[in-house]
Design a protein around this motif. Structure first.
Motif, mmCIF file in Angstrom:
data_model
loop_
_atom_site.group_PDB
_atom_site.id
_atom_site.type_symbol
_atom_site.label_atom_id
_atom_site.label_comp_id
_atom_site.label_asym_id
_atom_site.label_seq_id
_atom_site.Cartn_x
_atom_site.Cartn_y
_atom_site.Cartn_z
ATOM 1 N N SER A 136 104.439 -8.438 -32.859
ATOM 2 C CA SER A 136 105.365 -9.564 -33.040
ATOM 3 C C SER A 136 105.911 -9.646 -34.468
ATOM 4 O O SER A 136 106.906 -10.298 -34.712
ATOM 5 N N ASN B 188 109.651 -8.631 -35.078
ATOM 6 C CA ASN B 188 110.665 -9.354 -34.321
ATOM 7 C C ASN B 188 111.045 -10.681 -34.956
ATOM 8 O O ASN B 188 111.574 -11.544 -34.289
ATOM 9 N N TRP C 97 102.799 -6.166 -25.365
ATOM 10 C CA TRP C 97 103.447 -5.414 -26.444
ATOM 11 C C TRP C 97 104.032 -6.348 -27.493
ATOM 12 O O TRP C 97 103.856 -6.136 -28.687
ATOM 13 N N ARG C 98 104.709 -7.393 -27.061
ATOM 14 C CA ARG C 98 105.335 -8.318 -28.003
ATOM 15 C C ARG C 98 104.301 -9.150 -28.754
ATOM 16 O O ARG C 98 104.543 -9.554 -29.887
ATOM 17 N N SER C 99 103.168 -9.424 -28.151
ATOM 18 C CA SER C 99 102.146 -10.200 -28.850
ATOM 19 C C SER C 99 101.444 -9.341 -29.912
ATOM 20 O O SER C 99 101.057 -9.850 -30.950
#
Length: 180
Positions: free
Chosen positions: A173, A176, A168-170
Motif C-alpha cells: 500500500s 499507492n 496485494w494492495r494491503s
C-alpha cells in the motif's frame, strides 16, 4: 348475450373514460360472445373479476380473458369450472396470482399467460404458454448442470481474484499514496 360486470376505475381515467351505459354508476354492460361451452371476455377493459364469478357454469370448457386490465385474480375466481379445458389470460397486467388459483381446474389442458412463471402453478397442464426458456425451470433457476458448474467456476475465480487484489494492495500500500 349481455352481461353486467362491475367496473372499478379508482381514479384511472384512461381505463374508464367511456361513459357508462344506461347511466348506471359503477356498472358496465358488455356484449360477450357466449356459446354452450365457451365464454369470450376478451378486450372488455375488465380490471377485476369477483371471486366465484363463474359458479354454475359447470359445462364451460373455454374461457378467454385476454386483453383486459386484470392485475390480480382471487384464488376462488375459477371455482366451479371443473370442466374447463382452455384458459387464456394473455395481455393482462397480472402481477399477483395465488398458488392455489388453478387447483379447482382438474381438466385444464391449455393455459396461455404472459409469463412462464404462472405455468409453475399448474403443472398438470399439457400446453402452457409461454414456455420456459432454456435457463429456467419451475424447480430452480438453473436446472442445467453445465450452467450451474460454470456459474460456480466464475464465482470462485471472482472470489480468488478479488481476495488476491485486496491482499496485494494491503501489503504494497505504500506505493499507492496520492501525490500532493
Amino acid at each position: 348475450m349481455v352481461m353486467v360486470l362491475e367496473r372499478n376505475c379508482r381514479g384511472n381515467a384512461r381505463k374508464c373514460n367511456a361513459p357508462l351505459p344506461n347511466h348506471v354508476v359503477g356498472l358496465i354492460v358488455v356484449e360477450i360472445s357466449v356459446s354452450k361451452y365457451s365464454i369470450d371476455l376478451s378486450s372488455q377493459q375488465l380490471q377485476e373479476i369477483a371471486p366465484r364469478a363463474f359458479v354454475g357454469l359447470r359445462n364451460l370448457t373455454t374461457l378467454y380473458l385476454s386483453d383486459n386490465y386484470l392485475v390480480s385474480l382471487d384464488e376462488a375466481v375459477f371455482t366451479g369450472l371443473r370442466n374447463l379445458h382452455k384458459l387464456d389470460l394473455t395481455n393482462n397486467e397480472l402481477a399477483i396470482l395465488s398458488g392455489r388459483i388453478f387447483q379447482g381446474l382438474p381438466r385444464l389442458a391449455y393455459l396461455a399467460t404472459d409469463e412462464w412463471r404462472w405455468c409453475c402453478l399448474v403443472k398438470h397442464v399439457e400446453t402452457c404458454l409461454p414456455e420456459a426458456d432454456q435457463f429456467s425451470s419451475c424447480e430452480d433457476l438453473m436446472s442445467n448442470i453445465v450452467l450451474r458448474v460454470c456459474i460456480w467456476i466464475l464465482g470462485l475465480i471472482a472470489l480468488f481474484g478479488n481476495s488476491f487484489v485486496i491482499f496485494w494492495r494491503s501489503i504494497y500500500s505504500s506505493g499507492n499514496k496520492p501525490s500532493g
